[in-house]
Design an enzyme around this catalytic site. Sequence first.
Site, short mmCIF file in Angstrom:
data_model
loop_
_atom_site.label_atom_id
_atom_site.label_comp_id
_atom_site.label_asym_id
_atom_site.label_seq_id
_atom_site.Cartn_x
_atom_site.Cartn_y
_atom_site.Cartn_z
N ARG A 62 0.85 -1.22 0.00
CA ARG A 62 0.00 0.00 0.00
C ARG A 62 0.88 1.26 0.00
NH1 ARG A 62 -2.35 1.81 4.53
NH2 ARG A 62 -2.80 -0.26 5.36
N TYR A 115 -13.82 17.27 -15.71
CA TYR A 115 -14.43 15.94 -15.81
C TYR A 115 -15.53 15.80 -14.75
CZ TYR A 115 -14.91 10.99 -14.85
OH TYR A 115 -15.43 9.76 -14.59
N ASP A 187 -4.29 19.13 -14.36
CA ASP A 187 -4.66 17.80 -14.83
C ASP A 187 -4.29 17.75 -16.31
OD1 ASP A 187 -5.97 15.61 -15.95
OD2 ASP A 187 -7.62 15.69 -14.50
N LYS A 212 -5.94 6.75 -19.54
CA LYS A 212 -6.13 7.32 -20.88
C LYS A 212 -4.85 7.12 -21.71
CE LYS A 212 -9.90 8.23 -18.79
NZ LYS A 212 -10.00 9.24 -17.78
N1 LCS Z 1 -9.18 13.72 -15.16
C1 LCS Z 1 -9.71 13.77 -16.40
C2 LCS Z 1 -9.41 14.95 -17.28
C3 LCS Z 1 -10.56 12.76 -16.83
O1 LCS Z 1 -11.07 12.84 -18.06
C4 LCS Z 1 -10.83 11.67 -15.97
C5 LCS Z 1 -11.71 10.54 -16.38
C6 LCS Z 1 -10.25 11.65 -14.69
C7 LCS Z 1 -9.42 12.69 -14.34
C8 LCS Z 1 -10.49 10.53 -13.73
O2 LCS Z 1 -9.70 9.45 -14.08
P1 LCS Z 1 -10.07 7.92 -13.75
O3 LCS Z 1 -10.36 7.86 -12.28
O4 LCS Z 1 -11.27 7.58 -14.57
O5 LCS Z 1 -8.85 7.18 -14.13
N2 LCS Z 1 -12.44 10.80 -17.55
C9 LCS Z 1 -13.31 10.00 -18.08
C10 LCS Z 1 -14.04 10.34 -19.23
O6 LCS Z 1 -14.03 11.42 -19.81
N3 LCS Z 1 -14.78 9.31 -19.60
O7 LCS Z 1 -14.66 8.25 -18.73
C11 LCS Z 1 -13.72 8.64 -17.69
#
Ligand code: LCS
Length: 405
Positions: A62, A115, A187, A212
Amino acid sequence: MKKINYSQVDFDTMVIHASQKPDPSTGALSTPIFQTSTFVFDNVEQGAARFAKEEAGYVYSRGGNPTTAQLEEKMAVIEGGQACVAAASGMGAIGSTLVSLLKSGDHIICGDTIYGGTSVLMHQGLPEMGIEVSFVDTTDLDKVRAAIKSTTKIIYFETPTNPTMKVTDIKGCADIAHEHNLLLVVDNTFAPPPIQYPLKLGADICIHSVTKYINGHGDVIGGVVVGPQDIIDKIRGLGITKVCGTPPSPFNSWLVLRGLKTLGMRVRTHCENALELANFLENHEYVAKVFYPGLASHPQHKICKNQMNGLFGGMLSFELKEGINGKSAFEAGKILLNNLAICSIAVSLGDADTLIEHPASMTHASVDTEERISVGITDGLIRVSVGLENAKDIIEDLKQGFKEL
Ligand code: LCS
């Protein structure tokens, strides 16, 4: 073996070699997956020294794991930061960062378009912990300046924003943050290296949902935070390890390490394909507006050219015209999406596959309707994560979809 000077090699060379060391016990080139929860100490004294941080070494996965450590080291080199901590998701990275750096009574300035999951954290999670959040159009630096209070600790935004592709001047915002002793957190999920380097432009902390482009193959949920060693130590010790308990699994770290080896070539192809698709859409009779940083029509195109290294990302969104054959833009969008073959109707982004979605009912459904529309996430907006298929095939798919309207 000699050490590589990463500042002297090309990006494509660096992403393959950074942090990679043959396994000392076997010589394995590919990083082993250390699928273990715990690590055995030679004796009680060693265990105590590790807990007291008097001796380097692993204790419990962890708090740190050798496979994950290689990912962290690689991401620190890629983003040009001192240190990195990995998380089980992008939200795990963002949440762990903010709970580690903010306390009740503090104030954070947050970009007004983010997001949907981050929006829930900013609208509900932080305020319920006594942290005040102001939502500001960070593309206007005067508005950022005007929002600063005596309790402000952090300026936070996405650039380009999800899903409207608004672009904030990172260097301009970093200067404002540092004049007021604030931390700038960016971000960078939508514009990963080699597109954009927030830390080199003055940001203090850079976050990715590695789900992503960083992983790039649509088979992992993960996140990273890159920044100065003392801040990353705090986020690892408090947010990731204790408060949220959100480290990635060693297997997921390994998948991301594998995906990263092709980051440069993938990202360049995503960008080329997105530019071709953006040009096609901008000239289509059914399309009212295209939002893509690489188009001259993008309101911040000049800033994009400077801070995005001549690459403009693989994400775009567009609005259909109202009244196409008597249909509303929303109705037309549904018909279009339901008639595609190559583009999959799915959220997420940065995969090899082209993904198309409707933000108002999907990624941004959790955002208050009035607020959503006020920042341009209209009911007719469609978002595309342009994949690595041949651009001509992606365009042909949309062409045949448009014929159904
Ligand atoms: N930051 C951005 C800019 C994102 O687009 C997302 C997820 C996150 C943080 C969060 O990341 P995760 O916890 O999902 O790894 N964006 C998504 C989207 O546009 N469609 O599905 C997830």
